[in-house]
Design a protein around this motif. Structure first.
Motif, PDB file in Angstrom:
ATOM      1  N   LEU A  64      14.814  -2.572 -13.376  1.00  0.00           N
ATOM      2  CA  LEU A  64      14.460  -3.626 -14.325  1.00  0.00           C
ATOM      3  C   LEU A  64      13.717  -4.771 -13.657  1.00  0.00           C
ATOM      4  O   LEU A  64      13.113  -5.599 -14.322  1.00  0.00           O
ATOM      5  N   LYS A  65      13.770  -4.824 -12.318  1.00  0.00           N
ATOM      6  CA  LYS A  65      13.031  -5.856 -11.594  1.00  0.00           C
ATOM      7  C   LYS A  65      11.532  -5.577 -11.627  1.00  0.00           C
ATOM      8  O   LYS A  65      10.733  -6.455 -11.313  1.00  0.00           O
TER       9      LYS A  65
ATOM     10  N   ARG B 225       5.567 -12.821 -12.697  1.00  0.00           N
ATOM     11  CA  ARG B 225       6.215 -13.629 -13.737  1.00  0.00           C
ATOM     12  C   ARG B 225       7.688 -13.298 -13.946  1.00  0.00           C
ATOM     13  O   ARG B 225       8.514 -14.188 -14.149  1.00  0.00           O
TER      14      ARG B 225
ATOM     15  N   GLY C 296      20.648 -17.758  -8.244  1.00  0.00           N
ATOM     16  CA  GLY C 296      21.795 -17.441  -9.097  1.00  0.00           C
ATOM     17  C   GLY C 296      23.106 -17.930  -8.510  1.00  0.00           C
ATOM     18  O   GLY C 296      23.928 -18.548  -9.198  1.00  0.00           O
TER      19      GLY C 296
ATOM     20  N   ALA D 102      23.359 -21.657  -8.605  1.00  0.00           N
ATOM     21  CA  ALA D 102      23.715 -22.108  -9.962  1.00  0.00           C
ATOM     22  C   ALA D 102      25.226 -22.020 -10.157  1.00  0.00           C
ATOM     23  O   ALA D 102      25.863 -22.962 -10.632  1.00  0.00           O
TER      24      ALA D 102
ATOM     25  N   LEU E 295      13.516 -19.571 -12.470  1.00  0.00           N
ATOM     26  CA  LEU E 295      13.472 -20.792 -13.266  1.00  0.00           C
ATOM     27  C   LEU E 295      14.677 -20.877 -14.194  1.00  0.00           C
ATOM     28  O   LEU E 295      15.220 -21.961 -14.420  1.00  0.00           O
ATOM     29  N   ALA E 296      15.107 -19.740 -14.713  1.00  0.00           N
ATOM     30  CA  ALA E 296      16.284 -19.746 -15.584  1.00  0.00           C
ATOM     31  C   ALA E 296      17.488 -20.303 -14.840  1.00  0.00           C
ATOM     32  O   ALA E 296      18.301 -21.037 -15.413  1.00  0.00           O
ATOM     33  N   PHE E 297      17.604 -19.978 -13.558  1.00  0.00           N
ATOM     34  CA  PHE E 297      18.747 -20.451 -12.779  1.00  0.00           C
ATOM     35  C   PHE E 297      18.614 -21.923 -12.381  1.00  0.00           C
ATOM     36  O   PHE E 297      19.491 -22.468 -11.713  1.00  0.00           O
ATOM     37  N   GLY E 298      17.493 -22.544 -12.733  1.00  0.00           N
ATOM     38  CA  GLY E 298      17.350 -23.972 -12.467  1.00  0.00           C
ATOM     39  C   GLY E 298      16.950 -24.311 -11.041  1.00  0.00           C
ATOM     40  O   GLY E 298      17.095 -25.453 -10.619  1.00  0.00           O
TER      41      GLY E 298
ATOM     42  N   LEU F 187       9.711 -14.987 -11.397  1.00  0.00           N
ATOM     43  CA  LEU F 187       9.722 -16.427 -11.676  1.00  0.00           C
ATOM     44  C   LEU F 187      10.678 -16.751 -12.824  1.00  0.00           C
ATOM     45  O   LEU F 187      11.371 -17.771 -12.800  1.00  0.00           O
ATOM     46  N   ALA F 188      10.711 -15.867 -13.827  1.00  0.00           N
ATOM     47  CA  ALA F 188      11.575 -16.104 -14.994  1.00  0.00           C
ATOM     48  C   ALA F 188      13.021 -16.267 -14.568  1.00  0.00           C
ATOM     49  O   ALA F 188      13.705 -17.217 -14.958  1.00  0.00           O
ATOM     50  N   GLN F 189      13.493 -15.353 -13.717  1.00  0.00           N
ATOM     51  CA  GLN F 189      14.876 -15.394 -13.285  1.00  0.00           C
ATOM     52  C   GLN F 189      15.139 -16.664 -12.449  1.00  0.00           C
ATOM     53  O   GLN F 189      16.139 -17.347 -12.632  1.00  0.00           O
TER      54      GLN F 189
ATOM     55  N   VAL G  73      11.341 -24.563  -7.772  1.00  0.00           N
ATOM     56  CA  VAL G  73      10.447 -23.516  -7.267  1.00  0.00           C
ATOM     57  C   VAL G  73       9.160 -24.164  -6.753  1.00  0.00           C
ATOM     58  O   VAL G  73       8.528 -24.945  -7.464  1.00  0.00           O
TER      59      VAL G  73
END
Lengths: 415, 415
Positions: free
Chosen positions: A386-387, A166, A147, A150, A173-176, A169-171, A179
């Motif tokens: 939420l994690k 997952r 994050g 980014a 990959l979202a940040f580019g 991983l979502a967070q 990985v």
């Protein structure tokens, strides 16, 4: 800013001029060469005005620039730190405590305390002109690195074990981030990240590798100090995985004493899961005068952020906690799950299992008498529920569906 | 505090003495009786000192007590509001904008902007001595109500459609809310909550039911105003589901003008999913002079927080947006997914799909020429990506696992 006077190896004591080494001590190598940043506290004591923290109007950890090793101008805009401290008088009274506070580090940009270490590490990378970062982690540190990179426009590479969950991983990959899911364990991913950092000259943010991480982590304690006008609690509890967070909290409190702002640091307790207690074991060895550094152990707990068998910052954690006359406490998964429910229900703070572990540790230390009645206690909640929503659902009974009629509601309400 | 002079029905215009009605207008009933809180802005204009916001040293939405309908002392400790505003100069330049800011409301206690409306609603419940709350919602408003009720020690009942996602249930149950999974649609759950509120005298926090919700929501705009020294942007974009958030943002900006702190409010645009665009359609009817209130429509989008077919605060949203000379824009799910990736990669802010929708809306309004080059724009990111990690994984390619060797890393790095 604090102007470090040296980077000192925690193992061999060798000192290096600041910024002449990036990561671990070249003499001790990668395993036990964690570096600590030294300051001239006597000089700071003379020139530090506590009102300066607020006067800067920085609502982030950069308000503590006088105690950080580099200038705030290198920081990225994401607001790490300056998270809320909640007083819980009703719960304190029920537990027989004088005061109880919850430091809610879930309010950080990527929802964990790891953003503190990352913020300072990335600022250092910018100051040093380093063009890329690397971090090995299965969870919060990796996300945090991705994050902040980014936001900084700096590329980063993340090494995770292939079996990483997952949602994390979502967070990432979202940040580019680039990985690298590694066929192997977390330890293998960690070792590969160290090699790759060397080979590609990547700046390494992994816990235990970079002295900047603990400089960021310590700001959680500085914030508690400022909010309580340096009338520090008697005890501070925080979860320990690799050990870099508890070491930072202990260092932060000690610094408030060393620069003359507080009289006495709280006794800092690291909380570990009973099934992943390598630092607690190392601390016991330290108390017996034996070598600290642990052999790798098995690690089994639902609290994935502290599921660490081979902690990378164990020595630092042991020494820092000992300096506060604190210790380590272990709690079972059942205690962690119950603590998560109780903490959310009583304070409105939704923690991931490791974030709730300090509350479980508190209950245990109260039962054991280590924390006496009337004590003033702060709990650090290090990561958001939420994690790991599935972790929160453990031990919770799903309510049964009702037909859309008032009669059905009345039946539940009126029993 | 602002001392409201009346609660006025948005449909029939009837005014009630403040606090003599809790929820919707008794004359217009539950469907179209949303109440708006009126203040004496001329009086406020004379006595409001903008420096007072900072002087109070409240790092929450209660710093705007002079523009809120009740005293901060009734608030619970959870820190709603005072979330970060990030300037994005590089991205602004690439888009041909004068300035671009991201208002990161994921940093609220339960990770969404709904905490603003909840904070003020719960404070009102405490002031009024109401002993229990109710909220119908599938998502963020429900979680927010449950969290703040936990912190306040007030019981709450949550009505959700039976098919509510597990992650959202996890947070609700962790906070100890009484959850009623209703066999039926969201509309049925909503209707049942209204009936139950009546029957059991529960204070209702559902969007469109309580005038306090918008009073909280407006503080997002007040914060942007304060941070920019009231030199307000030209455009503000925010996602719209029930309409209570966009209405609040528009009201907040207008109030800064009405009390003489700002010259001109931004043109506020509500962003809806193309498949759930009931308010956008209502706005189009309003522009043609036709009745605003929409019939229920189908609602299909991946952005679950704005998946609303029968918006409960549509009239308020239409009127408030029209007052700023703004409008509504719809975006496809593909645009929303791409916007989520782009936003995270460029700013480090990880949004749930509805939170990223304003970025998609911005790109569309730029293409259409509605937002001219050189404009100054603020995007409100209303909810965290951690609320829906699967949403973030859409359209992302999972990287392939590598063996734990430097050669394998080099192959990826060096291509």
């Amino acid at each position: 800013m604090g102007e470090p006077i040296a980077f000192r190896c925690l193992t061999c004591g060798r000192e290096y001029a600041p910024w002449t080494v990036d990561h671990v001590c070249p003499r001790c190598g990668a395993v036990a060469g964690a570096l600590d940043v030294l300051y001239d506290y006597r000089a700071l004591r003379r020139r530090l005005d506590p009102r300066a923290f607020a006067a800067g109007r920085r609502f982030s950890l950069w308000r503590y620039e006088p105690l950080l090793p580099l200038a705030a101008e290198y920081g990225v805009p994401l607001r790490a730190g300056w998270t809320p401290l909640y007083a819980c008088p009703t719960l304190a009274a029920e537990l027989g405590l004088g005061s109880l506070w919850v430091k809610d580090d879930t309010a950080n940009p990527t929802a964990s305390c790891k953003d503190r270490g990352t913020a300072v590490t990335i600022a250092a990378a910018r100051m040093l002109g380093r063009g890329a970062l690397v971090c090995a982690s299965t969870g919060n540190a990796a996300t945090s690195t991705a994050g902040f990179c980014a936001a900084a426009g700096i590329p980063c590479s993340i090494f995770v074990p292939q079996a990483a969950p997952r949602a994390k991983l979502a967070q990432l990959l979202a940040f580019g981030a680039t990985v690298f899911p590694v066929e192997g364990t977390y330890d293998e991913a960690y070792g590969l990240a160290v090699q790759a950092a060397d080979r590609f000259r990547w700046y390494n943010r992994s816990d235990g590798q970079n002295p900047m991480v603990v400089e960021g982590n310590k700001t959680g304690a500085l914030e508690v100090g400022e909010e309580l006008h340096c009338d520090l609690p008697d005890f501070a509890l925080v979860a320990a995985g690799d050990g870099a967070v508890v070491a930072g909290i202990a260092k932060g409190f000690q610094e408030l004493v060393k620069v003359g702002l507080a009289e006495r640091a709280p006794r800092v307790y690291g909380v570990q899961a009973a099934g992943a207690a390598a630092i607690a074991h190392a601390f016991a060895r330290y108390r017996e005068g034996k070598p600290v550094l642990p052999a790798a152990e098995g690690a089994e707990t639902i609290a994935d952020s502290i599921r660490v068998g081979n902690p990378q910052d164990a020595l630092r954690a042991v020494l820092a906690v000992a300096e506060t006359d604190g210790g380590f406490v272990t709690v079972t998964d059942e205690e962690i799950v119950a603590a998560g429910q109780e903490l959310a229900r009583r304070t409105g703070v939704f923690a991931e299992p490791s974030g709730a572990a300090p509350y479980a540790g508190l209950l245990r230390l109260l039962r054991e008498g280590t924390i006496p009645p009337g004590s003033r206690v702060v709990l650090f909640v290090t990561g958001s529920g939420l994690k790991d929503p599935e972790g929160a659902l453990r031990g919770v009974e799903m309510p049964r569906a009702i037909p859309p009629t008032l009669a059905a509601v009345a039946k539940v309400v009126e029993g």
